[in-house]
Design an enzyme around this catalytic site. Structure first.
Site, PDB file in Angstrom:
ATOM      1  N   HIS A   1      77.156  10.723  41.025  1.00 20.32           N
ATOM      2  CA  HIS A   1      77.990   9.906  41.905  1.00 20.32           C
ATOM      3  C   HIS A   1      78.939   9.125  41.004  1.00 20.32           C
ATOM      4  CE1 HIS A   1      74.567  10.144  45.046  1.00 20.32           C
ATOM      5  NE2 HIS A   1      75.495  11.036  45.306  1.00 20.32           N
TER       6      HIS A   1
ATOM      7  N   GLU B   1      78.503   5.408  40.158  1.00 19.52           N
ATOM      8  CA  GLU B   1      77.220   4.976  39.602  1.00 19.52           C
ATOM      9  C   GLU B   1      77.273   5.249  38.103  1.00 19.52           C
ATOM     10  OE1 GLU B   1      74.165   6.882  41.943  1.00 19.52           O
ATOM     11  OE2 GLU B   1      75.021   6.112  43.811  1.00 19.52           O
TER      12      GLU B   1
ATOM     13  N   HIS C   1      71.058   7.781  38.334  1.00 17.65           N
ATOM     14  CA  HIS C   1      71.843   7.222  39.440  1.00 17.65           C
ATOM     15  C   HIS C   1      71.816   5.691  39.381  1.00 17.65           C
ATOM     16  CE1 HIS C   1      72.420  10.883  42.118  1.00 17.65           C
ATOM     17  NE2 HIS C   1      71.634  11.343  41.154  1.00 17.65           N
TER      18      HIS C   1
ATOM     19  N   GLU D   1      66.899   5.957  39.454  1.00 20.33           N
ATOM     20  CA  GLU D   1      67.805   4.919  39.954  1.00 20.33           C
ATOM     21  C   GLU D   1      67.654   3.722  39.016  1.00 20.33           C
ATOM     22  OE1 GLU D   1      69.800   5.255  42.532  1.00 20.33           O
ATOM     23  OE2 GLU D   1      69.028   6.998  43.629  1.00 20.33           O
TER      24      GLU D   1
END
Length: 457
Positions: free
Chosen positions: A86, A89, A216, A308
């Site tokens: 992404h 990110e 991410h 994440e």
């Protein structure tokens, strides 16, 4: 006490790494220059190459670390990190650039842990899978960047919702029978994916990756497959339900290993969310269809998790050093996880490697296959397992092996031609490049490798 000493030793081995790392945001040209700078500083153990191009024609640059860059060494596992899927990110992108600088510098300083890792692993680092999206996000900067500005690629597509949906086939196969690994791609798959996705899929198919993670932002948690729930939508809402793979215990261990090596992920409370031990099953959190981590597991031999890593998707530059220190040990420790379980050669009666042989573990409904030269890798938790190898045109061979918590156990198989099969079926078997004695070649290569290691700069 031994665990405390071990942790202290790892910390001491990594001390001093801060000075070799740059803490700044890297635009596309900066990223390219930095990767080539690392290569120039460590030319004997690195290779810069392009996985493919983005919609806007930007290269998806990767940096490889190996004592023999550009080639697969028998029984040496392949590992990959992927960042910036992404575009907005960005922490994963910067952490992977920092990791490249760190590995090079520590190798030059003869850090034994890093030298051993690079000599025994072929490491591929792709800092940005979505360079077009990153440039859009970077134009906004950390102060004005919207939550989704630059998230998608230049065609407005979310790349983590763009892989072929193999979960549906897998869930059907679990009930009605069918392959539990290497689910084939739809005939028209190239028409359904973006250039970045196609490039990464072809990359996955060209290299027999064993373990990987994609980085991410927007939360702080280690997310493991399956990402897509078996449950369907209910009254317009997504039903979240834990959807484990056959390797659920192993995935939990991998995720927890990163979480507890991380500076604060394991605490659980981050970004207003709570995840026990800092980990979650993807579908239990929220269901994602056509994601990359499920695709890795269902189409290749690779075990992949999603990391994440920050509440703020575009952290300010002055925050990068803290984030690096919080993730450094976790990134190295996760890399080392590729050296667990079992590995070995699948050979025929003439000691030629057999490609595409299937390695099955009794009680775990997910098989892996051997690579082009006949070597295989199967991540496993410590325990005793019944392992079976088979290939078209050959009889199967089964053995029992006990796996320990440290180095992988080498288990070789020598398959005999199944004389009960028709001759045409025997001819159809897929074989790796022949050799008079592959095991002797491996031993000779290793001996030469040990000699050269002492001479490497």
């Amino acid at each position: 006490m031994s665990e405390v000493l071990s942790a202290l030793l790892r910390l001491l081995l990594l001390l001093g790494g801060v000075a070799s790392v740059t803490f700044q945001h890297h635009r596309y040209d900066d990223l390219m220059r930095t990767l080539y700078k690392v290569h120039n500083e460590c030319p004997h153990i690195t290779r810069v190459y392009s996985v493919g191009r983005s919609v806007r024609g930007r290269h998806l640059y990767a940096l490889e670390f190996s004592d023999f860059p550009g080639m697969h060494e028998l029984l040496e596992p392949e590992f990959k990190y992927v960042g910036n899927m992404h575009g907005n990110e960005v922490l994963g992108r910067e952490l992977l650039i920092q990791l490249c600088e760190f590995l090079c510098e520590e190798y030059r300083q003869r850090n034994e842990r890093i030298v051993r890792l690079i000599h025994n692993t072929r490491i591929h680092i792709l800092p940005s899978m979505n360079p077009d999206g990153y440039e859009v996000a970077a134009d906004q900067g950390p102060d004005t960047n919207g939550y989704i500005t630059g998230r998608n690629n230049a065609n407005g597509v979310d790349l983590n919702r763009n892989f072929p949906d193999l979960n549906t086939y897998m869930y059907y196969n679990e009930k009605s029978g069918g392959p539990n690994h290497h689910i084939p791609l739809p005939d028209n798959w190239k028409n359904q994916v973006e250039p970045e996705t196609e490039a990464v899929i072809q990359w996955m198919e060209s290299i027999n990756f064993v373990l990987s993670a994609n980085l991410h932002g927007g939360a702080v948690v280690a997310n493991y497959p399956y990402d897509k729930s078996r449950e369907h939508r209910v009254r317009g809402f997504r039903r979240t339900a834990d959807t484990p793979t056959p390797d659920d215990k192993l995935f939990r261990k991998l995720a927890k290993g990163y979480s507890y090596a991380h500076g604060w992920m394991h605490l659980g409370w981050n970004c207003g969310d709570y995840f026990p031990d800092g980990i979650t099953n993807g579908a239990s959190w929220y269901s994602v269809s056509k994601g990359m981590q499920d695709f890795n597991y269902l189409h290749t031999n690779c075990f992949d998790i999603t990391l994440e890593l920050s509440c703020n998707k575009f952290p300010r530059q002055e925050e990068l050093q803290r984030e690096w220190l919080g993730n450094r040990e976790a990134l190295i420790g996760f890399l080392e996880e590729v050296h667990h379980g079992i590995k070995g050669m699948i050979l025929d009666e003439n000691n030629n490697g057999i490609a595409g042989a299937v390695i099955s573990i009794n009680g775990i409904a997910h098989d892996v296959t051997s690579g082009k030269q006949g070597d295989y890798f199967r991540l496993l938790l410590p325990g005793t397992y019944t392992v079976t190898a088979t290939a078209p045109g050959y009889g199967l061979e089964t053995t029992t092996v006990t796996v320990g918590p440290a180095e992988p156990k080498q288990v070789n198989f020598q398959l005999r031609i199944d004389t009960t099969k028709e001759s045409m079926e025997q001819k159809a078997r897929v074989k790796a490049p022949s050799g008079k004695n592959l095991l002797k070649k491996m031993a000779s290569r290793e001996a030469g490798k040990e000699t050269r290691r002492g001479l490497r700069p």
